[in-house]
Design a protein around this motif. Structure first.
Motif, PDB file in Angstrom:
ATOM      1  N   UNK A 150       0.497  -1.063  -0.055  1.00  0.00           N
ATOM      2  CA  UNK A 150      -0.305  -0.252   0.211  1.00  0.00           C
ATOM      3  C   UNK A 150       0.828   1.164   0.029  1.00  0.00           C
ATOM      4  N   UNK A 151       1.828   1.622   0.932  1.00  0.00           N
ATOM      5  CA  UNK A 151       2.561   2.542   0.795  1.00  0.00           C
ATOM      6  C   UNK A 151       4.063   2.506  -0.504  1.00  0.00           C
ATOM      7  N   UNK A 152       4.350   1.807  -1.043  1.00  0.00           N
ATOM      8  CA  UNK A 152       4.963   1.425  -2.309  1.00  0.00           C
ATOM      9  C   UNK A 152       4.505   2.434  -3.635  1.00  0.00           C
ATOM     10  N   UNK A 153       3.158   2.039  -3.471  1.00  0.00           N
ATOM     11  CA  UNK A 153       2.072   2.123  -4.782  1.00  0.00           C
ATOM     12  C   UNK A 153       1.617   3.501  -4.454  1.00  0.00           C
ATOM     13  N   UNK A 154       1.367   3.777  -3.035  1.00  0.00           N
ATOM     14  CA  UNK A 154       0.761   5.635  -2.947  1.00  0.00           C
ATOM     15  C   UNK A 154       2.225   6.659  -3.582  1.00  0.00           C
ATOM     16  N   UNK A 155       3.942   5.928  -3.073  1.00  0.00           N
ATOM     17  CA  UNK A 155       4.357   6.669  -3.435  1.00  0.00           C
ATOM     18  C   UNK A 155       4.570   6.368  -4.642  1.00  0.00           C
ATOM     19  N   UNK A 156       4.858   5.436  -6.148  1.00  0.00           N
ATOM     20  CA  UNK A 156       4.614   5.787  -7.026  1.00  0.00           C
ATOM     21  C   UNK A 156       3.739   6.355  -7.555  1.00  0.00           C
ATOM     22  N   UNK A 157       2.619   6.781  -6.988  1.00  0.00           N
ATOM     23  CA  UNK A 157       1.555   7.062  -7.740  1.00  0.00           C
ATOM     24  C   UNK A 157       1.766   8.412  -7.464  1.00  0.00           C
ATOM     25  N   UNK A 158       2.530   9.130  -6.202  1.00  0.00           N
ATOM     26  CA  UNK A 158       2.618  10.631  -6.336  1.00  0.00           C
ATOM     27  C   UNK A 158       4.020  10.828  -7.197  1.00  0.00           C
ATOM     28  N   UNK A 159       4.643  10.104  -7.069  1.00  0.00           N
ATOM     29  CA  UNK A 159       6.206  10.492  -7.672  1.00  0.00           C
ATOM     30  C   UNK A 159       5.483  10.828  -9.428  1.00  0.00           C
ATOM     31  N   UNK A 160       4.425   8.936  -9.928  1.00  0.00           N
ATOM     32  CA  UNK A 160       4.314   9.963 -11.158  1.00  0.00           C
ATOM     33  C   UNK A 160       3.320  10.965 -11.542  1.00  0.00           C
ATOM     34  N   UNK A 161       3.093  11.596 -10.622  1.00  0.00           N
ATOM     35  CA  UNK A 161       1.999  12.580 -10.140  1.00  0.00           C
ATOM     36  C   UNK A 161       2.570  13.962 -10.715  1.00  0.00           C
ATOM     37  N   UNK A 162       3.726  13.802  -9.863  1.00  0.00           N
ATOM     38  CA  UNK A 162       4.996  14.863  -9.896  1.00  0.00           C
ATOM     39  C   UNK A 162       6.026  14.488 -10.905  1.00  0.00           C
ATOM     40  N   UNK A 163       6.577  13.981 -11.773  1.00  0.00           N
ATOM     41  CA  UNK A 163       6.753  13.040 -12.538  1.00  0.00           C
ATOM     42  C   UNK A 163       6.160  14.238 -14.034  1.00  0.00           C
ATOM     43  N   UNK A 164       4.900  14.175 -13.745  1.00  0.00           N
ATOM     44  CA  UNK A 164       4.431  13.976 -14.682  1.00  0.00           C
ATOM     45  C   UNK A 164       3.727  15.913 -14.964  1.00  0.00           C
ATOM     46  N   UNK A 165       3.641  16.502 -13.948  1.00  0.00           N
ATOM     47  CA  UNK A 165       3.661  17.715 -13.407  1.00  0.00           C
ATOM     48  C   UNK A 165       4.794  18.488 -13.962  1.00  0.00           C
ATOM     49  N   UNK A 166       6.263  17.745 -13.559  1.00  0.00           N
ATOM     50  CA  UNK A 166       7.121  18.380 -13.632  1.00  0.00           C
ATOM     51  C   UNK A 166       7.509  18.881 -15.152  1.00  0.00           C
ATOM     52  N   UNK A 167       7.032  17.633 -15.913  1.00  0.00           N
ATOM     53  CA  UNK A 167       6.728  17.592 -17.591  1.00  0.00           C
ATOM     54  C   UNK A 167       6.346  19.134 -18.088  1.00  0.00           C
ATOM     55  N   UNK A 168       5.480  18.099 -17.446  1.00  0.00           N
ATOM     56  CA  UNK A 168       4.064  20.242 -17.768  1.00  0.00           C
ATOM     57  C   UNK A 168       4.749  20.940 -17.917  1.00  0.00           C
ATOM     58  N   UNK A 169       4.942  21.744 -17.018  1.00  0.00           N
ATOM     59  CA  UNK A 169       5.362  22.649 -16.316  1.00  0.00           C
ATOM     60  C   UNK A 169       6.524  22.588 -17.022  1.00  0.00           C
ATOM     61  N   UNK A 170       7.819  22.118 -17.260  1.00  0.00           N
ATOM     62  CA  UNK A 170       9.011  22.297 -17.890  1.00  0.00           C
ATOM     63  C   UNK A 170       8.687  22.675 -19.150  1.00  0.00           C
ATOM     64  N   UNK A 171       7.990  22.326 -20.320  1.00  0.00           N
ATOM     65  CA  UNK A 171       7.649  22.969 -21.523  1.00  0.00           C
ATOM     66  C   UNK A 171       7.353  24.425 -21.107  1.00  0.00           C
ATOM     67  N   UNK A 172       6.593  24.716 -20.374  1.00  0.00           N
ATOM     68  CA  UNK A 172       6.392  25.929 -19.832  1.00  0.00           C
ATOM     69  C   UNK A 172       6.960  26.875 -19.210  1.00  0.00           C
ATOM     70  N   UNK A 173       8.124  26.681 -18.210  1.00  0.00           N
ATOM     71  CA  UNK A 173       9.115  27.522 -18.149  1.00  0.00           C
ATOM     72  C   UNK A 173      10.468  26.524 -18.179  1.00  0.00           C
ATOM     73  N   UNK A 174      11.465  27.616 -18.091  1.00  0.00           N
ATOM     74  CA  UNK A 174      12.694  26.486 -18.202  1.00  0.00           C
ATOM     75  C   UNK A 174      13.065  26.466 -17.325  1.00  0.00           C
ATOM     76  N   UNK A 175      14.283  24.972 -17.496  1.00  0.00           N
ATOM     77  CA  UNK A 175      14.159  24.209 -16.777  1.00  0.00           C
ATOM     78  C   UNK A 175      15.392  25.081 -15.287  1.00  0.00           C
ATOM     79  N   UNK A 176      16.227  25.666 -16.508  1.00  0.00           N
ATOM     80  CA  UNK A 176      17.300  26.460 -15.074  1.00  0.00           C
ATOM     81  C   UNK A 176      16.309  27.596 -13.814  1.00  0.00           C
ATOM     82  N   UNK A 177      15.025  28.326 -14.402  1.00  0.00           N
ATOM     83  CA  UNK A 177      14.102  29.288 -13.541  1.00  0.00           C
ATOM     84  C   UNK A 177      13.773  27.600 -12.931  1.00  0.00           C
ATOM     85  N   UNK A 178      13.334  26.543 -13.573  1.00  0.00           N
ATOM     86  CA  UNK A 178      12.479  25.646 -11.936  1.00  0.00           C
ATOM     87  C   UNK A 178      13.524  25.491 -10.960  1.00  0.00           C
TER      88      UNK A 178
END
Length: 105
Positions: free
Chosen positions: A42-70
């Motif tokens: 349960x805890x590892x599945x939750x961590x994987x899902x939270x990490x997936x959401x973070x990675x997806x959000x980070x990828x989306x934000x990186x297309x709008x904001x330069x990675x150096x600024x992030x």
């Protein structure tokens, strides 16, 4: 696959997760249960899902904001958080030092 990126991400997240609220919650739940495998899954599945959401959000934000600024914003955020965590400790040490100085006078 970029092994260096995989390894640095693993090490960073692993170290960041040690002793945090998630790990403490997992220990607490495991301590009240006689099924550690279910708690682990349960805890590892939750961590994987939270990490997936973070990675997806980070990828989306990186297309709008330069990675150096992030990286700069993330670094400043960690500095602020670290400073806020250390500030009470430093303030308490100053108080103790002032009290010791006054009692020695």
């Amino acid at each position: 696959m970029d092994f260096a990126l995989l390894l640095s991400t693993f090490v960073t997240v692993f170290l960041a997760e040690l002793g945090d609220k998630t790990q403490l919650a997992t220990v607490a739940i495991s301590g009240t249960s006689d099924r550690p495998l279910a708690v682990f899954l349960g805890s590892s599945s939750a961590l994987v899902l939270a990490s997936l959401l973070g990675a997806l959000a980070g990828g989306s934000v990186a297309t709008v904001i330069p990675s150096d600024l992030l990286q700069l914003v993330a670094s400043l955020g960690f500095l602020v958080i670290g400073s806020r965590l250390l500030w009470p400790l430093l303030r308490d040490q100053e108080k103790e030092s002032d009290e010791t100085d006054q009692s020695n006078s």
